[in-house]
Design a protein around this motif. Structure first.
Motif, PDB file in Angstrom:
ATOM      1  N   GLN A   1      61.119   0.345  15.753  1.00 42.09           N
ATOM      2  CA  GLN A   1      61.558  -1.076  16.786  1.00 42.09           C
ATOM      3  C   GLN A   1      59.905  -1.946  16.801  1.00 42.09           C
ATOM      4  O   GLN A   1      58.712  -1.343  16.893  1.00 42.09           O
ATOM      5  CB  GLN A   1      61.483  -0.991  17.878  1.00 42.09           C
ATOM      6  N   LEU A   2      59.763  -2.859  16.459  1.00 44.70           N
ATOM      7  CA  LEU A   2      58.506  -3.748  16.792  1.00 44.70           C
ATOM      8  C   LEU A   2      57.614  -4.599  17.492  1.00 44.70           C
ATOM      9  O   LEU A   2      58.346  -5.016  18.415  1.00 44.70           O
ATOM     10  CB  LEU A   2      58.667  -4.743  15.275  1.00 44.70           C
ATOM     11  N   LEU A   3      56.865  -3.915  18.140  1.00 39.69           N
ATOM     12  CA  LEU A   3      56.539  -4.382  20.359  1.00 39.69           C
ATOM     13  C   LEU A   3      55.123  -5.186  19.677  1.00 39.69           C
ATOM     14  O   LEU A   3      54.537  -4.387  18.782  1.00 39.69           O
ATOM     15  CB  LEU A   3      56.432  -3.251  21.117  1.00 39.69           C
ATOM     16  N   THR A   4      55.191  -6.237  21.067  1.00 39.47           N
ATOM     17  CA  THR A   4      53.664  -6.749  20.816  1.00 39.47           C
ATOM     18  C   THR A   4      53.506  -6.023  22.019  1.00 39.47           C
ATOM     19  O   THR A   4      54.009  -6.248  23.579  1.00 39.47           O
ATOM     20  CB  THR A   4      53.953  -8.265  21.223  1.00 39.47           C
ATOM     21  N   ASP A   5      51.837  -6.214  22.414  1.00 37.24           N
ATOM     22  CA  ASP A   5      51.895  -5.766  24.122  1.00 37.24           C
ATOM     23  C   ASP A   5      51.143  -6.634  24.584  1.00 37.24           C
ATOM     24  O   ASP A   5      51.408  -8.017  24.271  1.00 37.24           O
ATOM     25  CB  ASP A   5      50.154  -4.197  23.707  1.00 37.24           C
TER      26      ASP A   5
ATOM     27  N   LEU B   1      72.934 -11.304  14.735  1.00 38.90           N
ATOM     28  CA  LEU B   1      72.309 -10.111  15.662  1.00 38.90           C
ATOM     29  C   LEU B   1      73.180  -9.741  16.865  1.00 38.90           C
ATOM     30  O   LEU B   1      73.433  -8.645  17.134  1.00 38.90           O
ATOM     31  CB  LEU B   1      71.246 -11.327  16.082  1.00 38.90           C
ATOM     32  N   GLN B   2      73.849 -10.634  17.720  1.00 40.31           N
ATOM     33  CA  GLN B   2      75.109 -10.758  18.702  1.00 40.31           C
ATOM     34  C   GLN B   2      76.147  -9.705  17.662  1.00 40.31           C
ATOM     35  O   GLN B   2      76.616  -8.528  18.878  1.00 40.31           O
ATOM     36  CB  GLN B   2      75.466 -11.821  19.028  1.00 40.31           C
ATOM     37  N   LEU B   3      76.560 -10.081  16.899  1.00 40.12           N
ATOM     38  CA  LEU B   3      77.939  -9.050  16.575  1.00 40.12           C
ATOM     39  C   LEU B   3      77.763  -7.751  15.794  1.00 40.12           C
ATOM     40  O   LEU B   3      78.069  -6.596  16.285  1.00 40.12           O
ATOM     41  CB  LEU B   3      78.146 -10.343  14.623  1.00 40.12           C
ATOM     42  N   VAL B   4      76.247  -7.645  15.273  1.00 41.80           N
ATOM     43  CA  VAL B   4      75.252  -6.355  15.123  1.00 41.80           C
ATOM     44  C   VAL B   4      75.572  -5.688  16.731  1.00 41.80           C
ATOM     45  O   VAL B   4      76.057  -4.426  16.849  1.00 41.80           O
ATOM     46  CB  VAL B   4      74.164  -6.555  14.511  1.00 41.80           C
ATOM     47  N   SER B   5      74.706  -6.213  17.915  1.00 43.71           N
ATOM     48  CA  SER B   5      75.021  -5.778  19.036  1.00 43.71           C
ATOM     49  C   SER B   5      76.658  -5.331  19.622  1.00 43.71           C
ATOM     50  O   SER B   5      76.501  -3.931  19.990  1.00 43.71           O
ATOM     51  CB  SER B   5      73.998  -7.254  19.805  1.00 43.71           C
TER      52      SER B   5
ATOM     53  N   LYS C   1      71.049  -6.762  22.318  1.00 40.18           N
ATOM     54  CA  LYS C   1      70.931  -7.257  21.268  1.00 40.18           C
ATOM     55  C   LYS C   1      69.013  -7.574  21.208  1.00 40.18           C
ATOM     56  O   LYS C   1      68.513  -8.011  20.558  1.00 40.18           O
ATOM     57  CB  LYS C   1      71.168  -8.922  22.002  1.00 40.18           C
ATOM     58  N   SER C   2      69.034  -7.337  22.281  1.00 36.06           N
ATOM     59  CA  SER C   2      67.022  -7.860  22.935  1.00 36.06           C
ATOM     60  C   SER C   2      66.090  -6.579  22.135  1.00 36.06           C
ATOM     61  O   SER C   2      65.458  -6.979  21.197  1.00 36.06           O
ATOM     62  CB  SER C   2      66.911  -7.955  24.598  1.00 36.06           C
ATOM     63  N   ASN C   3      67.316  -4.846  21.809  1.00 39.20           N
ATOM     64  CA  ASN C   3      66.992  -4.586  21.126  1.00 39.20           C
ATOM     65  C   ASN C   3      66.883  -4.584  19.753  1.00 39.20           C
ATOM     66  O   ASN C   3      66.309  -4.321  19.086  1.00 39.20           O
ATOM     67  CB  ASN C   3      67.209  -2.767  21.633  1.00 39.20           C
ATOM     68  N   ILE C   4      68.154  -5.244  19.555  1.00 42.19           N
ATOM     69  CA  ILE C   4      68.512  -5.260  17.345  1.00 42.19           C
ATOM     70  C   ILE C   4      67.446  -5.468  17.336  1.00 42.19           C
ATOM     71  O   ILE C   4      66.669  -5.864  16.084  1.00 42.19           O
ATOM     72  CB  ILE C   4      69.896  -5.526  17.507  1.00 42.19           C
ATOM     73  N   GLU C   5      66.958  -7.271  17.550  1.00 44.02           N
ATOM     74  CA  GLU C   5      66.144  -8.272  17.712  1.00 44.02           C
ATOM     75  C   GLU C   5      64.349  -7.389  17.349  1.00 44.02           C
ATOM     76  O   GLU C   5      63.892  -8.187  16.964  1.00 44.02           O
ATOM     77  CB  GLU C   5      65.909  -9.329  18.879  1.00 44.02           C
ATOM     78  N   LYS C   6      64.311  -6.300  17.945  1.00 44.98           N
ATOM     79  CA  LYS C   6      63.299  -5.544  18.015  1.00 44.98           C
ATOM     80  C   LYS C   6      62.841  -4.764  16.352  1.00 44.98           C
ATOM     81  O   LYS C   6      61.942  -4.491  16.253  1.00 44.98           O
ATOM     82  CB  LYS C   6      62.113  -5.123  18.657  1.00 44.98           C
ATOM     83  N   LEU C   7      63.819  -4.213  16.119  1.00 49.09           N
ATOM     84  CA  LEU C   7      64.139  -3.763  15.049  1.00 49.09           C
ATOM     85  C   LEU C   7      63.758  -4.300  13.941  1.00 49.09           C
ATOM     86  O   LEU C   7      63.562  -5.965  12.904  1.00 49.09           O
ATOM     87  CB  LEU C   7      65.473  -3.562  14.306  1.00 49.09           C
ATOM     88  N   ASP C   8      62.731  -3.717  12.599  1.00 53.12           N
ATOM     89  CA  ASP C   8      62.220  -3.636  11.351  1.00 53.12           C
ATOM     90  C   ASP C   8      63.975  -3.731  10.873  1.00 53.12           C
ATOM     91  O   ASP C   8      64.679  -3.812  10.975  1.00 53.12           O
ATOM     92  CB  ASP C   8      61.713  -2.667  11.289  1.00 53.12           C
TER      93      ASP C   8
END
Length: 137
Positions: A11-15, A84-88, A95-102
């Motif tokens: 997951q790509l996170l922003t601090d 993204l919703q479908l994959v979730s 979905k919020s975790n899916i959005e952070k994936l590379d």
């Protein structure tokens, strides 16, 4: 028969400072229960019209590199939320975790869902069921 699969993805996170960092996370993906089927189909419902608005039938039947590189970016951009919703829904991952994936992790999730739920076999069974109904007419 496997009912779940655990995968490790990035997951790509922003601090707080705005710096991006990678974090490896583990998700357990479970087979899609029939009770979530309606949600899944509602998620799929909008995709055909989005595809139709962005790609011609001829382009779909003759997919090549040019079509992929010229049409796919706009198609993905215009259907990102639905995808993204479908994959979730299919994976059980928020979905919020899916959005952070590379990208690699995103496709790892999709691959796990397809393999775990034996999507190819389900498609064939649905086709065969359609043939059975046609014969009864």
């Amino acid at each position: 028969m496997k009912t779940s699969k655990t995968i490790n993805v990035i997951q790509l996170l922003t601090d707080d400072k705005g710096d991006e960092k990678e974090q490896e996370v583990e998700f357990t993906i479970r087979k899609i229960p029939i009770g979530r089927f309606a949600d899944l189909m509602l998620g799929v419902d909008k995709l055909p019209s989005i595809v139709k608005d962005n790609v011609t039938a001829e382009e779909l039947s003759n997919i090549n590199e040019e079509v992929i590189f010229t049409k796919l970016p706009k198609l993905v951009a215009s259907s990102q939320d639905e995808i993204l919703q479908l994959v979730s829904i299919a994976s059980g991952i928020d979905k919020s975790n899916i959005e952070k994936l590379d990208f690699e992790g995103f496709f790892d999730v999709i691959t796990a869902v397809i393999e775990l739920n034996n999507v190819n076999a389900i498609v064939e069974k649905v086709k065969n069921l359609g043939k059975v109904f046609q014969k009864k007419k």
